[in-house]
Design a protein around this motif. Structure first.
Motif, PDB file in Angstrom:
ATOM      1  N   GLY A  53      43.069  37.207  41.602  1.00  0.00           N
ATOM      2  CA  GLY A  53      42.966  38.457  42.343  1.00  0.00           C
ATOM      3  C   GLY A  53      43.432  39.653  41.553  1.00  0.00           C
ATOM      4  O   GLY A  53      43.964  40.617  42.107  1.00  0.00           O
ATOM      5  N   LEU A  54      43.249  39.619  40.238  1.00  0.00           N
ATOM      6  CA  LEU A  54      43.670  40.712  39.367  1.00  0.00           C
ATOM      7  C   LEU A  54      42.454  41.476  38.872  1.00  0.00           C
ATOM      8  O   LEU A  54      41.416  40.886  38.575  1.00  0.00           O
ATOM      9  CB  LEU A  54      44.455  40.178  38.162  1.00  0.00           C
ATOM     10  N   ASP A  55      42.605  42.806  38.787  1.00  0.00           N
ATOM     11  CA  ASP A  55      41.560  43.614  38.163  1.00  0.00           C
ATOM     12  C   ASP A  55      41.625  43.428  36.660  1.00  0.00           C
ATOM     13  O   ASP A  55      42.670  43.094  36.091  1.00  0.00           O
ATOM     14  CB  ASP A  55      41.752  45.096  38.516  1.00  0.00           C
ATOM     15  N   ASP A  61      47.301  46.124  31.431  1.00  0.00           N
ATOM     16  CA  ASP A  61      48.397  46.975  31.897  1.00  0.00           C
ATOM     17  C   ASP A  61      49.637  46.158  32.239  1.00  0.00           C
ATOM     18  O   ASP A  61      50.768  46.588  31.975  1.00  0.00           O
ATOM     19  CB  ASP A  61      47.958  47.783  33.135  1.00  0.00           C
ATOM     20  N   ARG A  62      49.431  44.990  32.800  1.00  0.00           N
ATOM     21  CA  ARG A  62      50.575  44.151  33.186  1.00  0.00           C
ATOM     22  C   ARG A  62      50.946  43.136  32.116  1.00  0.00           C
ATOM     23  O   ARG A  62      51.816  42.297  32.324  1.00  0.00           O
ATOM     24  CB  ARG A  62      50.285  43.432  34.496  1.00  0.00           C
ATOM     25  N   ASN A  78      40.823  35.606  27.460  1.00  0.00           N
ATOM     26  CA  ASN A  78      40.136  36.811  27.015  1.00  0.00           C
ATOM     27  C   ASN A  78      40.495  37.939  27.978  1.00  0.00           C
ATOM     28  O   ASN A  78      40.104  37.928  29.150  1.00  0.00           O
ATOM     29  CB  ASN A  78      38.624  36.588  27.005  1.00  0.00           C
ATOM     30  N   LEU A  79      41.273  38.915  27.468  1.00  0.00           N
ATOM     31  CA  LEU A  79      41.742  40.009  28.323  1.00  0.00           C
ATOM     32  C   LEU A  79      40.623  40.989  28.674  1.00  0.00           C
ATOM     33  O   LEU A  79      40.780  41.802  29.587  1.00  0.00           O
ATOM     34  CB  LEU A  79      42.886  40.761  27.639  1.00  0.00           C
ATOM     35  N   ASN A 105      48.646  21.455  32.208  1.00  0.00           N
ATOM     36  CA  ASN A 105      49.164  22.579  32.994  1.00  0.00           C
ATOM     37  C   ASN A 105      49.059  23.874  32.185  1.00  0.00           C
ATOM     38  O   ASN A 105      49.271  23.887  30.961  1.00  0.00           O
ATOM     39  CB  ASN A 105      50.623  22.348  33.379  1.00  0.00           C
ATOM     40  N   ILE A 106      48.768  24.945  32.878  1.00  0.00           N
ATOM     41  CA  ILE A 106      48.742  26.273  32.252  1.00  0.00           C
ATOM     42  C   ILE A 106      49.627  27.201  33.078  1.00  0.00           C
ATOM     43  O   ILE A 106      49.708  27.084  34.310  1.00  0.00           O
ATOM     44  CB  ILE A 106      47.314  26.851  32.154  1.00  0.00           C
ATOM     45  N   GLU A 107      50.337  28.097  32.391  1.00  0.00           N
ATOM     46  CA  GLU A 107      51.159  29.101  33.056  1.00  0.00           C
ATOM     47  C   GLU A 107      50.700  30.479  32.599  1.00  0.00           C
ATOM     48  O   GLU A 107      50.580  30.737  31.392  1.00  0.00           O
ATOM     49  CB  GLU A 107      52.646  28.922  32.735  1.00  0.00           C
ATOM     50  N   VAL A 108      50.423  31.330  33.561  1.00  0.00           N
ATOM     51  CA  VAL A 108      49.976  32.694  33.283  1.00  0.00           C
ATOM     52  C   VAL A 108      51.104  33.633  33.687  1.00  0.00           C
ATOM     53  O   VAL A 108      51.546  33.631  34.844  1.00  0.00           O
ATOM     54  CB  VAL A 108      48.694  33.049  34.056  1.00  0.00           C
ATOM     55  N   LEU A 109      51.576  34.421  32.720  1.00  0.00           N
ATOM     56  CA  LEU A 109      52.688  35.339  32.962  1.00  0.00           C
ATOM     57  C   LEU A 109      52.171  36.766  33.048  1.00  0.00           C
ATOM     58  O   LEU A 109      51.453  37.230  32.165  1.00  0.00           O
ATOM     59  CB  LEU A 109      53.716  35.233  31.834  1.00  0.00           C
ATOM     60  N   ALA A 110      52.525  37.423  34.156  1.00  0.00           N
ATOM     61  CA  ALA A 110      52.180  38.841  34.338  1.00  0.00           C
ATOM     62  C   ALA A 110      53.480  39.633  34.421  1.00  0.00           C
ATOM     63  O   ALA A 110      54.446  39.202  35.045  1.00  0.00           O
ATOM     64  CB  ALA A 110      51.346  39.044  35.598  1.00  0.00           C
ATOM     65  N   GLU A 111      53.492  40.801  33.779  1.00  0.00           N
ATOM     66  CA  GLU A 111      54.674  41.658  33.792  1.00  0.00           C
ATOM     67  C   GLU A 111      54.383  42.901  34.627  1.00  0.00           C
ATOM     68  O   GLU A 111      53.251  43.206  34.964  1.00  0.00           O
ATOM     69  CB  GLU A 111      55.057  42.055  32.360  1.00  0.00           C
TER      70      GLU A 111
END
Length: 808
Positions: A53-55, A61-62, A78-79, A105-111
């Motif tokens: 659910g991310l643009d 940006d994050r 791919n950003l 397993n994959i971990e996605v980190l958003a700041e």
């Protein structure tokens, strides 16, 4: 060669036909993808941006990124389009072995804000491996006396695929003596064995050749074959027999190398050489052979390498007991490895956010940690904690083995500027094992403290007449913030002064807080300066504080005493103090009055008689300045007494002034008149003009007094019926002590006219008015009057009357 081409064609067909990528949202909120193994690098796995659910703009940006785990990064992000893609070719068999479900397993980190997303990619098996036997051909020797129903284990085939793609069945070529039986072991593996159905006869057929084929259920089906050559032996009619068909044992993974884990035992009812048994592994795999060793004489199975529960939990192999006659027996050995707590929990810092602002909100993420323990069961259950416990941080478990370090209390950089947060991971084994990881956290400063002066108010002193630019004192303000937020500058706050601006008097060094005087101060002008100094830091926005400063001007002895009385006449005349000759000792003649513009001891005045015509005749009060007679007058004392009084202040370098007082001593008017001409103003050392004026005035005065006497005699003659005076003599008892009689009065007579003289009784000398005429006319009138009325003039009476009027 054909098999290789067939496998490659199969892979391509699978990759073309299987755009099997399935995406769904798991119950736990995790993202799940499913892809086949052996996909090309760069192949599409899933749309991470859409599924989270991310643009697309938020990805950069994050700072969205994949958290790296392990040495091989199988996936990339791919950003630009938010796609998850294959970064390394994946072989499911190499990654997961025989595990039925292979999941990465994959971990996605958003700041901004920090959030960790969890996902998994399931690697689906494709039938890319055929069953295979250790050897293409194997030999089996069987005595012709072997009983029907005897079982002969065969070497099993190996297929690294899983599920339907793995080995599913065995089949054997037709033979009238043997049938094929397939057993499934406790581990789910199928084991082939031959069962002797018809008694052998070496003389009829000495060798039997069978083809054993292993098949899977993949699409397409793949197979593998081996040739079994059975040699029929003659003689020995009793085969060895094991005490157990299956031996099971459980050992701990930390069993020492060289330990015996199990002993297999077989017996033979024959005698002699046919009863001698040798034990051996039956086609044991290479990795099993490295872990265990079988003693051929005793049947002891010994550990030859360190066992690892996390590497393999279960070992299964066959053992053959063979006598010298060629007869054999077989048994199965199952060795189960039990876990011990021999692995220390591992802590991996996947992300750390340092430095962090001191005004961060509670719950702000500081670091993300992954905790793992290779042990199983309670030995692999890990709990985490932070030491020391009084830190303003706490651990929160995100999911599975992920923890986040978050703020638990407000941070204050001025109290603690940095932290070493130690996370301790402890398992539940006996004894428990633990490890720790330290995360360094630096606190960024926020401008939340004002500068504070080291005093509540300042008082400073500066002497008057100081040199402009002199340093008065230093003031200091401290700011407990950091760097620019702690850089303090000083300035003077201008008050509402209507006169000269404060900046023209003082200045302050904006960096050091040193206060300077810009001009020389005069204590007599003002005695103190009150102002405020502002200390301002370099933060944004800046904070400041003010302090009150009082600058006192210290008096210096820079003013000489000023004589108020006797004052020096502005017209050049000299005042005279009168003292009766009959005065008693202590008689107050006059008082010298002086002031000093300084203050304190610089203004304390003392008086002393510096010079006198008759030393010892007068005294001066040390602090009062009163001039009194020290003794009674005697005849030899001069009529005119000149006194020089010194007035001195009490400064360290005392300043002084002098006052000259002329005192006339007399008891009768004739005595005054006879000596009046001798009175003169104090000599001015700078000019002799005054001396000549005094001599001239004295001469004219004598003529003038003669004229007065004659004139009065004529007038009194005419007015006999009116007597103006009743007494024949006058004393000074009624004369005020501080009455001045000056030469200026005589000079005034010289400028009056004898034509009209108005006398007012009971008036002083100042009330005489002579109008018109000049000094020459006056002299002519005097001579004329004297010649006409000399005979009828009563000199004595006229003299008394004239002196009476003069004194009044």
């Amino acid at each position: 060669m054909a098999d290789t081409l067939s496998r490659q064609d199969f892979k391509r067909r699978v990759l073309r036909c299987c755009i099997l990528v399935t995406v769904w949202e798991a119950v736990s909120g995790q993202i799940h993808y499913s892809i086949p193994e052996e996909m090309e690098i760069g192949s599409f796995v899933g749309n991470i941006a859409k599924d989270l659910g991310l643009d697309l703009k938020e990805l950069s940006d994050r700072g969205v990124s994949l958290v790296a785990r392990g040495r091989t990064q199988y996936f990339g992000l791919n950003l630009k389009n938010g796609h998850l893609f294959v970064n390394e070719r994946m072989d499911r068999e190499q990654i997961c072995g025989h595990i039925a479900k292979c999941v990465l397993n994959i971990e996605v980190l958003a700041e901004n804000p920090v959030k960790l997303y969890r996902g998994e990619v399931e690697i689906k098996d494709i039938n890319d491996n055929s069953p295979s036997f250790p050897e293409n051909e194997s030999a089996l020797e069987i005595s012709e006396y072997t009983a029907r129903g005897t079982r002969f284990p065969l070497e099993k085939a190996h297929d690294p695929d899983v599920g339907l793609n793995s080995l599913q069945n065995y089949k054997c070529s037709q033979d009238s003596y043997f049938i094929l039986n397939v057993e499934t072991g406790d581990d789910g593996v199928k084991y082939p064995e031959l069962i002797l159905e018809t008694s052998l006869d070496r003389e009829q057929q000495a060798v039997h050749n069978l083809i054993l084929t292993a098949t899977d259920c993949g699409d397409p089906v793949k197979t593998g074959s081996t040739i079994i050559r059975i040699v029929v032996l003659d003689g020995n009619d009793n085969a060895p027999e094991f005490t157990q068909s299956v031996y099971k044992v459980s050992v701990k993974e930390d069993i020492p190398v060289g330990s015996v884990v199990l002993r297999v035992t077989a017996s033979d009812r024959d005698e002699g050489i046919n009863a001698q048994i040798k034990y051996s592994f039956l086609k044991i795999s290479e990795r099993f052979d490295k872990k265990f060793k079988l003693d051929p004489e005793t049947g002891d199975i010994q550990v030859t390498a360190k066992l690892d529960f996390e590497e393999l939990v279960f070992y299964e192999f066959d053992i053959q007991a063979r006598d010298e006659g060629g007869l054999s027996a077989y048994c199965k050995v199952l060795i189960e490895i039990t876990d011990v707590n021999n692995h220390i929990p591992g802590i991996t810092v996947t992300s750390a956010f340092s430095p962090i602002a001191e005004d961060s909100l509670l719950g702000a993420v500081i670091a993300i940690l992954n905790v793992h323990d290779r042990d199983s069961g309670e030995n692999g259950e890990v709990t985490c904690s932070i030491i020391p416990e009084n830190l303003p941080f706490k651990l929160e478990r995100s999911f599975d083995n992920f923890y986040t370090v978050v703020t638990d209390r407000a941070l204050d950089r001025e109290q603690v500027s940095e932290y070493n947060v130690t996370v301790v991971a402890t398992d539940r084994g006996i004894p428990p094992l633990s490890s720790n990881k330290t995360v360094f956290i630096e606190i960024l400063d926020k401008n939340d403290n004002r500068p504070v002066f080291d005093q509540k108010y300042y008082t400073a002193y500066i002497p008057e007449n100081s040199t402009p630019g002199v340093s008065v004192f230093h003031m200091k303000a401290n700011d407990v913030d950091w760097r620019e937020n702690a850089r303090v500058t000083y300035s003077i706050i201008e008050g509402d002064r209507s006169e000269v601006p404060l900046s023209s008097y003082i200045s302050i060094n904006s960096e050091t807080g040193a206060l300077y005087a810009l001009r020389s101060f005069d204590y007599e002008q003002f005695r103190e300066i009150r102002f405020q100094v502002q200390a301002q830091d370099g933060g944004s926005p800046p904070l400041s504080s003010n302090v009150s400063v009082t600058l006192f001007i210290l008096d210096q002895n820079d003013n000489s005493p000023h004589i108020l009385h006797p004052s020096f006449p502005t017209d050049g005349s000299t005042g005279v103090e009168l003292a009766p000759r009959s005065s008693e000792p202590g008689y107050l003649v006059t008082k010298v009055v002086a002031v000093d513009a300084d203050s304190g001891q610089n203004a304390w005045l003392s008086y002393q008689l510096l010079k006198a015509t008759e030393p010892g005749l007068f005294s001066v009060g040390l602090h009062s300045g009163e001039i009194r007679t020290a003794r009674s007058f005697v005849d030899k004392d001069a009529l005119k007494q000149s006194l020089v009084v010194l007035v001195k202040d009490n400064g360290q370098l005392p300043l002084s002034a002098t006052a000259t007082v002329t005192v006339v001593v007399a008891d009768s008017i004739p005595e005054i008149l006879s000596d009046l001409s001798s009175l003169s103003a104090p000599a001015d050392p700078q000019s002799s003009l005054t001396l000549y004026l005094v001599i001239s005035v004295a001469s004219v005065s004598s003529l003038f007094f003669t004229f007065i006497l004659v004139f009065l005699a004529l007038r009194l003659r005419r007015w006999r019926n009116s007597q103006l005076f009743d007494s024949s003599s006058v004393t000074f008892s009624g004369v005020p002590v501080s009455q001045f009689v000056g030469i200026d009065g005589v000079r005034a007579f010289l400028h009056t006219s004898p034509q009209e003289t108005v006398l007012y009784k009971d008036c002083g000398l100042k009330e005489f008015c002579f109008q018109g005429g000049s000094a020459s006319n006056t002299l002519t009138g005097i001579n004329s009057a004297v010649n006409k009325q000399t005979e009828s003039f009563d000199e004595e009476t006229s003299t008394r009357n004239a002196l009476d009027i003069f004194l009044e």
